[in-house]
Design a protein around this motif. Sequence first.
Motif, PDB file in Angstrom:
ATOM      1  N   TYR A   1       1.070   4.115  -2.821  1.00  0.00           N
ATOM      2  CA  TYR A   1       0.819   5.509  -2.473  1.00  0.00           C
ATOM      3  C   TYR A   1       1.979   6.387  -2.938  1.00  0.00           C
ATOM      4  O   TYR A   1       1.792   7.440  -3.549  1.00  0.00           O
ATOM      5  CB  TYR A   1       0.631   5.615  -0.958  1.00  0.00           C
ATOM      6  CG  TYR A   1       0.263   6.970  -0.430  1.00  0.00           C
ATOM      7  CD1 TYR A   1      -0.384   7.920  -1.219  1.00  0.00           C
ATOM      8  CD2 TYR A   1       0.561   7.303   0.890  1.00  0.00           C
ATOM      9  CE1 TYR A   1      -0.729   9.154  -0.707  1.00  0.00           C
ATOM     10  CE2 TYR A   1       0.228   8.535   1.412  1.00  0.00           C
ATOM     11  CZ  TYR A   1      -0.418   9.458   0.600  1.00  0.00           C
ATOM     12  OH  TYR A   1      -0.745  10.683   1.108  1.00  0.00           O
TER      13      TYR A   1
ATOM     14  N   LYS B   1       0.836  -1.209   0.000  1.00  0.00           N
ATOM     15  CA  LYS B   1       0.000   0.000   0.000  1.00  0.00           C
ATOM     16  C   LYS B   1       0.865   1.251   0.000  1.00  0.00           C
ATOM     17  O   LYS B   1       0.596   2.228  -0.710  1.00  0.00           O
ATOM     18  CB  LYS B   1      -0.937   0.003   1.218  1.00  0.00           C
ATOM     19  CG  LYS B   1      -2.140  -0.905   1.075  1.00  0.00           C
ATOM     20  CD  LYS B   1      -3.102  -0.694   2.217  1.00  0.00           C
ATOM     21  CE  LYS B   1      -4.360  -1.527   2.049  1.00  0.00           C
ATOM     22  NZ  LYS B   1      -5.302  -1.314   3.168  1.00  0.00           N
ATOM     23  N   SER B   2       1.950   1.243   0.830  1.00  0.00           N
ATOM     24  CA  SER B   2       2.833   2.395   0.904  1.00  0.00           C
ATOM     25  C   SER B   2       3.536   2.620  -0.420  1.00  0.00           C
ATOM     26  O   SER B   2       3.701   3.750  -0.882  1.00  0.00           O
ATOM     27  CB  SER B   2       3.863   2.206   2.023  1.00  0.00           C
ATOM     28  OG  SER B   2       3.247   2.157   3.271  1.00  0.00           O
TER      29      SER B   2
ATOM     30  N   LYS C   1      -5.041   6.527   0.696  1.00  0.00           N
ATOM     31  CA  LYS C   1      -4.637   5.126   0.841  1.00  0.00           C
ATOM     32  C   LYS C   1      -5.299   4.255  -0.207  1.00  0.00           C
ATOM     33  O   LYS C   1      -4.746   3.248  -0.641  1.00  0.00           O
ATOM     34  CB  LYS C   1      -4.987   4.623   2.238  1.00  0.00           C
ATOM     35  CG  LYS C   1      -4.035   5.111   3.326  1.00  0.00           C
ATOM     36  CD  LYS C   1      -4.413   4.554   4.685  1.00  0.00           C
ATOM     37  CE  LYS C   1      -3.435   4.993   5.754  1.00  0.00           C
ATOM     38  NZ  LYS C   1      -3.811   4.498   7.104  1.00  0.00           N
TER      39      LYS C   1
ATOM     40  N   SER D   1      -7.880   8.352   4.246  1.00  0.00           N
ATOM     41  CA  SER D   1      -8.545   7.169   3.713  1.00  0.00           C
ATOM     42  C   SER D   1      -8.568   7.191   2.184  1.00  0.00           C
ATOM     43  O   SER D   1      -8.260   6.180   1.527  1.00  0.00           O
ATOM     44  CB  SER D   1      -9.972   7.091   4.254  1.00  0.00           C
ATOM     45  OG  SER D   1     -10.688   6.014   3.686  1.00  0.00           O
TER      46      SER D   1
END
Length: 328
Positions: free
Chosen positions: A8, A4-5, A325, A322
């Motif tokens: 992003y 996820k990071s 992400k 949110s």
Amino acid sequence: MSKKSLGYSALIFLLACFSHPAWSQESTGLKKIRIGMPNRGVPNLGLPAAQRFGFFRAQGLDAELIVMRPSVSLQTLLAGDLDYSTVLASGARASVSGLPLRIVMALTVGQDFSLVVRPEIRRMEDLKGKTLAVSGVGEFTDVGTRLVLKKYGLVPEVDVKLRALYSNHPLRLSALQAGQIDGTVMSMPYNKMAVKMGFRELVQLREFIKTPQGGLVTTVQKIRSEPDLVLRTIKAALMANRFLRENKGEFTKLLARESGIHDQEVAGLIHEEAVKLFSDTGLVSDGVMQEFIANSKETLKVSREISISEVADFSFARRAISDLKQGR
């Protein structure tokens, strides 16, 4: 780093690349917003970054950043001629006094001030009998210095002499170089310039003063009438903060452009501190907000109970986190 990071970070990088002034063309249909700020220094650097690297444009915004005194920016905000101000402490005091303003995000997690001293001073205890300079009685450097001294059991004006120079950072740095004082509280870039000169950063004030230095304050009317605009502004600022933390090269170029810092060693020291300083959520804890409120009540001599909701609304920051992400 999680998937996820990574996702992003990739999203931020692509937005920055494709929105960079070198590649972008003038866009139509952008919503104009005006942000008042006391300076374009390090704590507020995420906003020039959002402007220069296209994060505002990616959110459909055309941002104008205007440098003005804190009191003027709040007056202009209340008059409807600004959309946001970055002066959180002044904004909190205004809200406590009853004005319809709310903090909606923090750009930093604390202050960028530090106590810089002569190199032979290695511990706070070594300050006994020494002289520290402050910019003026009652100003942040004075309040912050007194607080730090008391935390280490030193009595201001008894154990440590405080000398009001009523001057800016460069003049206090010159006094330190000349041996006229033994230390002073300074913000970036001057504290890092002093480190390069051989002086020592003894204490970071954010270890004791938890209130953030910069953020976004807007009116209750703006929150009610244009909530999507508030959300998009916060998303742009958060993305810019993260971009600066993760891209040292672009950070140092922007720092040179905004603050005239071309020394790569000093710029590296500033980036190292900025990584710790920039907020990645825009949120402020309830405890820190209570500190904001308590300080404001004491200054204004207000005795009634003040709730956090009367001073801040972080619902937009939570939604922005949110959305980002999830790649929205």
